[in-house]
Write a protein that holds these residues in place. Structure first.
Motif, PDB file in Angstrom:
ATOM      1  N   THR A 168       0.813  -1.221   0.000  1.00  0.00           N
ATOM      2  CA  THR A 168       0.000   0.000   0.000  1.00  0.00           C
ATOM      3  C   THR A 168       0.844   1.268   0.000  1.00  0.00           C
ATOM      4  N   LEU A 169       2.099   1.163   0.402  1.00  0.00           N
ATOM      5  CA  LEU A 169       2.952   2.353   0.516  1.00  0.00           C
ATOM      6  C   LEU A 169       3.906   2.540  -0.660  1.00  0.00           C
ATOM      7  N   ARG A 170       4.173   1.492  -1.405  1.00  0.00           N
ATOM      8  CA  ARG A 170       5.231   1.576  -2.420  1.00  0.00           C
ATOM      9  C   ARG A 170       4.877   2.481  -3.588  1.00  0.00           C
ATOM     10  N   ASN A 171       3.596   2.774  -3.789  1.00  0.00           N
ATOM     11  CA  ASN A 171       3.188   3.637  -4.903  1.00  0.00           C
ATOM     12  C   ASN A 171       2.775   5.030  -4.444  1.00  0.00           C
ATOM     13  N   ARG A 172       3.104   5.391  -3.222  1.00  0.00           N
ATOM     14  CA  ARG A 172       2.815   6.736  -2.750  1.00  0.00           C
ATOM     15  C   ARG A 172       3.707   7.750  -3.456  1.00  0.00           C
ATOM     16  N   ASP A 173       3.277   9.005  -3.417  1.00  0.00           N
ATOM     17  CA  ASP A 173       4.005  10.052  -4.142  1.00  0.00           C
ATOM     18  C   ASP A 173       5.430  10.222  -3.643  1.00  0.00           C
ATOM     19  N   TYR A 174       5.614  10.160  -2.328  1.00  0.00           N
ATOM     20  CA  TYR A 174       6.961  10.376  -1.794  1.00  0.00           C
ATOM     21  C   TYR A 174       7.901   9.226  -2.147  1.00  0.00           C
ATOM     22  N   VAL A 175       7.355   8.020  -2.343  1.00  0.00           N
ATOM     23  CA  VAL A 175       8.176   6.896  -2.767  1.00  0.00           C
ATOM     24  C   VAL A 175       8.556   7.064  -4.233  1.00  0.00           C
ATOM     25  N   ASP A 176       7.586   7.493  -5.066  1.00  0.00           N
ATOM     26  CA  ASP A 176       7.892   7.759  -6.485  1.00  0.00           C
ATOM     27  C   ASP A 176       8.931   8.861  -6.607  1.00  0.00           C
ATOM     28  N   LEU A 177       8.836   9.877  -5.780  1.00  0.00           N
ATOM     29  CA  LEU A 177       9.813  10.962  -5.803  1.00  0.00           C
ATOM     30  C   LEU A 177      11.202  10.461  -5.430  1.00  0.00           C
ATOM     31  N   ALA A 178      11.269   9.550  -4.449  1.00  0.00           N
ATOM     32  CA  ALA A 178      12.563   8.984  -4.052  1.00  0.00           C
ATOM     33  C   ALA A 178      13.175   8.180  -5.202  1.00  0.00           C
ATOM     34  N   ARG A 179      12.342   7.467  -5.956  1.00  0.00           N
ATOM     35  CA  ARG A 179      12.855   6.715  -7.107  1.00  0.00           C
ATOM     36  C   ARG A 179      13.422   7.666  -8.155  1.00  0.00           C
ATOM     37  N   LEU A 180      12.717   8.771  -8.384  1.00  0.00           N
ATOM     38  CA  LEU A 180      13.169   9.734  -9.399  1.00  0.00           C
ATOM     39  C   LEU A 180      14.490  10.380  -9.018  1.00  0.00           C
ATOM     40  N   THR A 181      14.762  10.487  -7.718  1.00  0.00           N
ATOM     41  CA  THR A 181      16.028  11.081  -7.287  1.00  0.00           C
ATOM     42  C   THR A 181      17.188  10.093  -7.355  1.00  0.00           C
ATOM     43  N   GLY A 182      16.902   8.840  -7.752  1.00  0.00           N
ATOM     44  CA  GLY A 182      17.962   7.861  -7.938  1.00  0.00           C
ATOM     45  C   GLY A 182      18.269   6.997  -6.738  1.00  0.00           C
TER      46      GLY A 182
ATOM     47  N   ILE B 220      13.265   1.778   1.097  1.00  0.00           N
ATOM     48  CA  ILE B 220      12.570   1.008   2.135  1.00  0.00           C
ATOM     49  C   ILE B 220      12.908   1.546   3.524  1.00  0.00           C
ATOM     50  N   VAL B 221      14.192   1.788   3.763  1.00  0.00           N
ATOM     51  CA  VAL B 221      14.628   2.217   5.095  1.00  0.00           C
ATOM     52  C   VAL B 221      14.223   3.658   5.396  1.00  0.00           C
ATOM     53  N   ARG B 222      14.346   4.542   4.408  1.00  0.00           N
ATOM     54  CA  ARG B 222      14.145   5.967   4.663  1.00  0.00           C
ATOM     55  C   ARG B 222      12.725   6.459   4.384  1.00  0.00           C
ATOM     56  N   GLU B 223      12.016   5.796   3.498  1.00  0.00           N
ATOM     57  CA  GLU B 223      10.695   6.291   3.116  1.00  0.00           C
ATOM     58  C   GLU B 223       9.551   5.412   3.615  1.00  0.00           C
ATOM     59  N   ILE B 224       9.689   4.097   3.484  1.00  0.00           N
ATOM     60  CA  ILE B 224       8.581   3.206   3.828  1.00  0.00           C
ATOM     61  C   ILE B 224       8.611   2.816   5.300  1.00  0.00           C
ATOM     62  N   MET B 225       9.750   2.415   5.799  1.00  0.00           N
ATOM     63  CA  MET B 225       9.843   1.935   7.178  1.00  0.00           C
ATOM     64  C   MET B 225       9.405   2.972   8.214  1.00  0.00           C
ATOM     65  N   PRO B 226       9.800   4.260   8.092  1.00  0.00           N
ATOM     66  CA  PRO B 226       9.350   5.228   9.103  1.00  0.00           C
ATOM     67  C   PRO B 226       7.834   5.351   9.197  1.00  0.00           C
ATOM     68  N   ASN B 227       7.124   5.111   8.102  1.00  0.00           N
ATOM     69  CA  ASN B 227       5.669   5.198   8.122  1.00  0.00           C
ATOM     70  C   ASN B 227       5.020   3.962   8.732  1.00  0.00           C
ATOM     71  N   MET B 228       5.831   2.967   9.048  1.00  0.00           N
ATOM     72  CA  MET B 228       5.333   1.754   9.700  1.00  0.00           C
ATOM     73  C   MET B 228       5.959   1.574  11.075  1.00  0.00           C
ATOM     74  N   ALA B 229       6.604   2.622  11.581  1.00  0.00           N
ATOM     75  CA  ALA B 229       7.373   2.503  12.822  1.00  0.00           C
ATOM     76  C   ALA B 229       6.516   2.036  13.990  1.00  0.00           C
ATOM     77  N   SER B 230       5.316   2.562  14.112  1.00  0.00           N
ATOM     78  CA  SER B 230       4.456   2.183  15.242  1.00  0.00           C
ATOM     79  C   SER B 230       4.083   0.711  15.180  1.00  0.00           C
ATOM     80  N   TYR B 231       3.726   0.230  13.990  1.00  0.00           N
ATOM     81  CA  TYR B 231       3.361  -1.172  13.852  1.00  0.00           C
ATOM     82  C   TYR B 231       4.572  -2.078  14.102  1.00  0.00           C
ATOM     83  N   LEU B 232       5.738  -1.674  13.633  1.00  0.00           N
ATOM     84  CA  LEU B 232       6.948  -2.480  13.815  1.00  0.00           C
ATOM     85  C   LEU B 232       7.314  -2.579  15.291  1.00  0.00           C
ATOM     86  N   LEU B 233       7.146  -1.485  16.016  1.00  0.00           N
ATOM     87  CA  LEU B 233       7.450  -1.501  17.446  1.00  0.00           C
ATOM     88  C   LEU B 233       6.529  -2.476  18.181  1.00  0.00           C
TER      89      LEU B 233
END
Length: 293
Positions: free
Chosen positions: A176-190, A197-210
């Protein structure tokens, strides 16, 4: 204020908000206090007592008194010394077993969810195979074939079979998170996949991971206690589960030696129960709809 400053301050603001509500949540406060209290006893206690919890130090089946705080076993071993060493072993199994399952679950879940396609199908198949295995039966078979069983070995075995539910949940959320705008932007920046995964997706799942890590920690302690109670615990260490197994093996219940099996049983119940209460409290902290204002 620039967009970069706003993006940098928002995560910090959310962390401060979560910390504020966590400190105010009675479930988190009570649960963590119990867990930390037992942890401190297990960490500090062994430095002030005998290194050998199996040492014969006093009269047999001595009831608790000023000299032997939790009495002695049928063989004259100090139950308090065994209890403190058992706490350390149980926490070690929980941390290692839960940590191993957490790492495997995250690696499989994030890789499958982000990559998709054939990689996802292969990892999902492996996850389903491990998921449908009767974990307790497999653990019993593996443990019974090991002549020398240590705490670390037990933790590795538990961790190797406890990760599938985490992997499936992380995979679903990553989808559900891999196609978000901020993830697409991260891909465009190379940025590469691990960085995204570590910088964009994981922080948005921090509460569930804890909360997942807390559940894995408690689950590993329970798994270890079950193996210990049926006689498949560590052969070179004392744990809370082995204390209960030994007390039952030598009929402490029938002999009225309640001080041999009640303390480890209560400790396991209190620790796992406190972890569950903490998890419920954290759910209230991270979910604004559940917060008690």
């Amino acid at each position: 204020m620039s967009a970069e400053v706003v993006m940098a301050t928002e995560p910090l603001g959310r962390r401060n908000e979560h910390l504020y509500f966590a400190l105010r949540n009675p479930k988190v406060a009570v649960g963590m206090s119990i867990v930390l209290l037992f942890l401190l006893v297990g960490l500090i206690g062994p430095f002030f007592m005998s290194d050998n919890p199996m040492e014969y130090v006093g009269p047999k089946s001595q009831a608790p008194n000023g000299e032997y705080w939790l009495g002695t076993t049928y063989f004259g071993q100090d139950v308090w010394v065994q209890f403190v060493h058992g706490l350390r072993s149980s926490y070690l199994v929980g941390a290692l077993g839960g940590g191993i399952a957490f790492v495997i679950g995250l690696t499989v879940g994030f890789t499958a969810g982000y990559r998709g396609g054939l990689v996802d199908e292969l990892l999902n198949m492996i996850t389903n195979v491990v998921l449908v295995l009767p974990a307790l039966a497999v653990l019993i078979v593996i443990s019974s074939y090991l002549e020398v069983r240590g705490v670390v070995t037990q933790a590795i075995i538990i961790g190797a079979f406890s990760w599938p539910w985490v992997a499936r949940a992380v995979r679903a959320q990553t989808f559900t998170l891999r196609n978000r705008d901020y993830v697409d932007l991260a891909r465009l920046t190379g940025k590469r996949a691990p960085q995204i995964i570590v910088r964009e997706i994981m922080p948005n799942m921090a509460s569930y991971l804890l909360m997942s890590m807390i559940l894995l920690f408690g689950g590993a302690i329970l798994f270890a206690a079950m193996l210990d109670f049926i006689g498949l615990g560590p052969t070179n260490a004392v744990s809370l589960g082995t204390m209960m197994q030994q007390s039952m093996a030598w009929s402490s219940l029938h002999l009225g030696a309640w001080w041999w099996f009640v303390p480890p049983g209560l400790a396991i119940t209190a620790i796992v129960g406190a972890l569950y209460i903490t998890n419920v409290g954290l759910d209230e902290v991270f979910n604004p709809k559940l917060r008690e204002m």
